[in-house]
Design a protein around this motif. Structure first.
Motif, PDB file in Angstrom:
ATOM      1  N   ARG A  31       0.799  -1.197   0.000  1.00 49.18           N
ATOM      2  CA  ARG A  31       0.000   0.000   0.000  1.00 49.18           C
ATOM      3  C   ARG A  31       0.846   1.267   0.000  1.00 49.18           C
ATOM      4  NH1 ARG A  31      -2.024   2.583   4.313  1.00 49.18           N
ATOM      5  NH2 ARG A  31      -3.678   4.030   3.870  1.00 49.18           N
ATOM      6  N   TRP A  32       1.794   1.328   0.880  1.00 54.15           N
ATOM      7  CA  TRP A  32       2.582   2.546   0.995  1.00 54.15           C
ATOM      8  C   TRP A  32       3.952   2.329   0.368  1.00 54.15           C
ATOM      9  CZ3 TRP A  32      -0.777   5.931   2.073  1.00 54.15           C
ATOM     10  CH2 TRP A  32      -1.790   5.680   2.983  1.00 54.15           C
ATOM     11  N   PRO A  33       4.496   3.382  -0.224  1.00 54.83           N
ATOM     12  CA  PRO A  33       5.763   3.213  -0.931  1.00 54.83           C
ATOM     13  C   PRO A  33       6.978   2.966  -0.046  1.00 54.83           C
ATOM     14  CG  PRO A  33       4.989   5.481  -1.068  1.00 54.83           C
ATOM     15  CD  PRO A  33       3.890   4.683  -0.439  1.00 54.83           C
ATOM     16  N   SER A  34       7.010   3.470   1.176  1.00 47.47           N
ATOM     17  CA  SER A  34       8.235   3.265   1.952  1.00 47.47           C
ATOM     18  C   SER A  34       7.957   2.772   3.359  1.00 47.47           C
ATOM     19  CB  SER A  34       9.050   4.555   2.013  1.00 47.47           C
ATOM     20  OG  SER A  34       8.276   5.574   2.621  1.00 47.47           O
ATOM     21  N   ALA A  35       7.106   3.496   4.088  1.00 46.77           N
ATOM     22  CA  ALA A  35       6.934   3.178   5.506  1.00 46.77           C
ATOM     23  C   ALA A  35       6.409   1.769   5.705  1.00 46.77           C
ATOM     24  CB  ALA A  35       5.981   4.184   6.150  1.00 46.77           C
ATOM     25  N   PRO A  58      -0.596  -4.002  15.306  1.00 49.40           N
ATOM     26  CA  PRO A  58       0.301  -2.954  14.827  1.00 49.40           C
ATOM     27  C   PRO A  58       1.729  -3.154  15.302  1.00 49.40           C
ATOM     28  CG  PRO A  58      -1.504  -2.081  16.160  1.00 49.40           C
ATOM     29  CD  PRO A  58      -1.438  -3.556  16.382  1.00 49.40           C
ATOM     30  N   VAL A  61       6.677   1.991  15.885  1.00 49.85           N
ATOM     31  CA  VAL A  61       7.821   2.516  15.136  1.00 49.85           C
ATOM     32  C   VAL A  61       8.439   3.716  15.829  1.00 49.85           C
ATOM     33  CG1 VAL A  61       6.993   1.672  12.931  1.00 49.85           C
ATOM     34  CG2 VAL A  61       6.360   3.964  13.676  1.00 49.85           C
ATOM     35  N   THR A  73      -0.161  -0.220  11.443  1.00 46.03           N
ATOM     36  CA  THR A  73      -0.742  -1.544  11.298  1.00 46.03           C
ATOM     37  C   THR A  73      -0.045  -2.223  10.117  1.00 46.03           C
ATOM     38  OG1 THR A  73      -2.422  -0.944   9.680  1.00 46.03           O
ATOM     39  CG2 THR A  73      -2.991  -0.598  11.996  1.00 46.03           C
ATOM     40  N   TYR A  77      -1.748   1.688   8.258  1.00 44.44           N
ATOM     41  CA  TYR A  77      -2.492   2.760   8.918  1.00 44.44           C
ATOM     42  C   TYR A  77      -1.736   3.195  10.169  1.00 44.44           C
ATOM     43  CZ  TYR A  77      -6.166   0.618   6.093  1.00 44.44           C
ATOM     44  OH  TYR A  77      -6.883   0.082   5.066  1.00 44.44           O
ATOM     45  N   HIS A  78      -1.741   4.476  10.414  1.00 41.66           N
ATOM     46  CA  HIS A  78      -1.030   4.994  11.584  1.00 41.66           C
ATOM     47  C   HIS A  78      -1.831   4.742  12.861  1.00 41.66           C
ATOM     48  CE1 HIS A  78       2.272   7.029   9.477  1.00 41.66           C
ATOM     49  NE2 HIS A  78       1.391   7.107   8.488  1.00 41.66           N
TER      50      HIS A  78
END
Lengths: 96, 142
Positions: A31-35, A58, A61, A73, A77-78
């Motif tokens: 989903r996310w490019p880096s995190a 989750p 971090v 998660t 998701y944050h």
């Protein structure tokens, strides 16, 4: 006529074999490019492919400036707070 | 949520009873996408929630900035984010597609208005006072 049938059956089998190979070899959606990459690498708990944020474990971090734990998660998701808290509050959020 | 979230954090997140998960929506257009993107970029430096709070706290100031990007960049710097890295992240636009994909996913899950909340899977549509959230959370807390 029978040779045409044999060729047809062979083609059919070949197509089926290729489909199977593609589905097995398809990479998982990210989903996310880096995190998320870091998060996914850090956790081995989640194996589900269904993005249900409230039931996924989750990964911490870091901490916020006021020492609250924050993380992601497995879906990216944050999360703020205790990652194993009994209550999960999901905020579908829009700025402005 | 602007006023209620800090109350929820103080009462339930700081006490370890609750975690808050943020899922983005973009029903207010491009500025909301930029703000969400900025939060992700700040998140790369462990400042996601600080950036989120900064955006919520000064929405008028963001609209008054020369551009939305300039306003977001300044606020990122104000909370201790490395500005150069933040600006590069914003210019890359790398979170746009994932964010918009997430928005589509939320819509597919029936999230068609805002605000929407879920407390242990119980969906709540529309804004609520802190006391109303507290009633639900207290009922669920062991």
């Amino acid at each position: 006529m029978s040779s045409i049938r044999i060729i047809g059956i062979s083609l059919f089998i070949c197509i089926l074999a290729n489909c199977g190979r593609q589905s097995v070899g398809a990479p998982p959606a990210t989903r996310w490019p880096s995190a998320t990459v870091e998060s996914s690498a850090a956790t081995t708990i989640n194996t589900t492919t269904t993005p249900i944020a409230g039931t996924s474990q989750p990964t911490v971090v870091g901490n916020t400036d006021d020492s609250l734990a924050s993380g992601l998660t497995p879906e990216g998701y944050h999360v703020l707070g205790n990652m194993t808290a009994p209550i999960t509050f999901v905020d579908y959020s829009d700025y402005f | 949520m602007l006023e209620v979230e800090p109350q929820l954090i103080d009462a339930y997140v700081r006490t370890g009873k609750m975690r808050i998960i943020v899922r983005p929506l973009f029903q207010t257009g491009e500025d909301a996408v930029l703000a969400a993107h900025a939060s992700e970029c700040a998140g790369e430096q462990q400042h996601y929630f600080a950036m989120r709070a900064a955006i919520y706290a000064d929405q008028g100031g963001l609209y008054a900035a020369e551009t939305m990007n300039a306003g977001l960049s300044q606020r990122a710097r104000n909370i201790g984010v490395n500005g150069d890295d933040f600006d590069r992240c914003m210019q890359s636009d790398k979170y746009r597609l994932p964010l918009l994909t997430e928005y589509t996913r939320a819509k597919d899950a029936g999230i068609v208005s805002r605000p929407v909340f879920e407390i242990n899977g119980q969906r709540i549509i529309g804004a609520r006072q802190f006391s109303e959230f507290a009633d639900i959370i207290d009922h669920l807390t062991p």
